[in-house]
Design a protein around this motif. Structure first.
Motif, mmCIF file in Angstrom:
data_model
loop_
_atom_site.group_PDB
_atom_site.id
_atom_site.type_symbol
_atom_site.label_atom_id
_atom_site.label_comp_id
_atom_site.label_asym_id
_atom_site.label_seq_id
_atom_site.Cartn_x
_atom_site.Cartn_y
_atom_site.Cartn_z
ATOM 1 N N PRO A 46 0.803 -1.223 0.000
ATOM 2 C CA PRO A 46 0.000 0.000 0.000
ATOM 3 C C PRO A 46 0.838 1.275 0.000
ATOM 4 O O PRO A 46 0.371 2.330 -0.406
ATOM 5 C CB PRO A 46 -0.818 -0.081 1.292
ATOM 6 C CG PRO A 46 -0.686 -1.469 1.783
ATOM 7 C CD PRO A 46 0.518 -2.057 1.154
ATOM 8 N N ASP A 47 2.094 1.180 0.431
ATOM 9 C CA ASP A 47 2.955 2.368 0.475
ATOM 10 C C ASP A 47 3.651 2.640 -0.855
ATOM 11 O O ASP A 47 4.327 3.645 -1.020
ATOM 12 C CB ASP A 47 3.990 2.235 1.589
ATOM 13 C CG ASP A 47 4.821 0.957 1.473
ATOM 14 O OD1 ASP A 47 4.758 0.275 0.425
ATOM 15 O OD2 ASP A 47 5.536 0.644 2.437
ATOM 16 N N ASN A 48 3.500 1.742 -1.822
ATOM 17 C CA ASN A 48 4.112 1.854 -3.151
ATOM 18 C C ASN A 48 5.632 1.943 -3.113
ATOM 19 O O ASN A 48 6.249 2.577 -3.975
ATOM 20 C CB ASN A 48 3.535 3.051 -3.927
ATOM 21 C CG ASN A 48 2.095 2.814 -4.308
ATOM 22 O OD1 ASN A 48 1.732 1.700 -4.696
ATOM 23 N ND2 ASN A 48 1.271 3.826 -4.180
ATOM 24 N N ILE A 49 6.261 1.325 -2.130
ATOM 25 C CA ILE A 49 7.715 1.306 -2.038
ATOM 26 C C ILE A 49 8.195 -0.098 -2.379
ATOM 27 O O ILE A 49 7.823 -1.076 -1.721
ATOM 28 C CB ILE A 49 8.200 1.711 -0.634
ATOM 29 C CG1 ILE A 49 7.711 3.113 -0.281
ATOM 30 C CG2 ILE A 49 9.722 1.624 -0.547
ATOM 31 C CD1 ILE A 49 7.989 3.529 1.153
ATOM 32 N N ALA A 50 9.029 -0.195 -3.404
ATOM 33 C CA ALA A 50 9.555 -1.489 -3.828
ATOM 34 C C ALA A 50 10.787 -1.858 -3.005
ATOM 35 O O ALA A 50 11.482 -0.987 -2.475
ATOM 36 C CB ALA A 50 9.932 -1.424 -5.311
ATOM 37 N N ALA A 51 11.051 -3.152 -2.906
ATOM 38 C CA ALA A 51 12.219 -3.636 -2.167
ATOM 39 C C ALA A 51 13.495 -3.011 -2.719
ATOM 40 O O ALA A 51 14.402 -2.654 -1.955
ATOM 41 C CB ALA A 51 12.292 -5.161 -2.253
ATOM 42 N N GLU A 52 13.567 -2.840 -4.034
ATOM 43 C CA GLU A 52 14.753 -2.253 -4.656
ATOM 44 C C GLU A 52 15.005 -0.831 -4.175
ATOM 45 O O GLU A 52 16.152 -0.406 -4.026
ATOM 46 C CB GLU A 52 14.627 -2.255 -6.195
ATOM 47 C CG GLU A 52 14.582 -3.630 -6.819
ATOM 48 C CD GLU A 52 13.193 -4.261 -6.878
ATOM 49 O OE1 GLU A 52 13.045 -5.266 -7.578
ATOM 50 O OE2 GLU A 52 12.256 -3.756 -6.236
ATOM 51 N N GLN A 53 13.938 -0.088 -3.926
ATOM 52 C CA GLN A 53 14.074 1.288 -3.448
ATOM 53 C C GLN A 53 14.640 1.311 -2.026
ATOM 54 O O GLN A 53 15.486 2.138 -1.700
ATOM 55 C CB GLN A 53 12.725 2.008 -3.483
ATOM 56 C CG GLN A 53 12.213 2.255 -4.883
ATOM 57 C CD GLN A 53 10.793 2.768 -4.872
ATOM 58 O OE1 GLN A 53 9.915 2.165 -4.260
ATOM 59 N NE2 GLN A 53 10.565 3.884 -5.559
ATOM 60 N N ILE A 54 14.164 0.409 -1.205
ATOM 61 C CA ILE A 54 14.662 0.341 0.173
ATOM 62 C C ILE A 54 16.124 -0.083 0.171
ATOM 63 O O ILE A 54 16.956 0.488 0.875
ATOM 64 C CB ILE A 54 13.796 -0.622 1.016
ATOM 65 C CG1 ILE A 54 12.376 -0.069 1.141
ATOM 66 C CG2 ILE A 54 14.418 -0.845 2.395
ATOM 67 C CD1 ILE A 54 11.381 -1.020 1.760
#
Length: 99
Positions: A46-54
């Motif tokens: 729901p936060d639209n944050i991908a693992a790659e971004q983190i």
């Protein structure tokens, strides 16, 4: 009988447990391991944050996430802007071994 009488609630307010959660702080190594175990190429939540971004945040992200998690763990309160997402809090593996 009036609706006001039907809805009248005389229960005491529920006390929310805050602070004083004895336990070890969350370690950066725990956060680092959790981040690198995240699979790439998966759909975002729901936060639209991908693992790659983190993962791209590297040590800066690890430090900030660790600070945030420690604050949540210490106070027992989740920041309001995080309540928009689904946040699961589960016991840390092996935490009872440290007590």
């Amino acid at each position: 009988m009036l609706i006001k009488e039907l809805l009248d609630d005389e229960r005491k307010e529920i006390e929310v447990m805050k602070g004083n959660f004895a336990g070890p702080p969350i370690l950066k190594d725990e956060v680092r391991t959790a981040i690198w175990k995240m699979k790439n190429g998966k759909a975002t939540g729901p936060d639209n944050i991908a693992a790659e971004q983190i993962k791209a945040l590297d040590e800066f992200g690890i430090n900030k996430i660790t600070e945030l998690l420690d604050e949540i763990y210490e106070t027992g309160e989740i920041p309001k802007d995080m309540l928009k997402s689904i946040f699961y809090c589960s016991p840390r593996k092996g935490w009872s071994d440290r007590m």
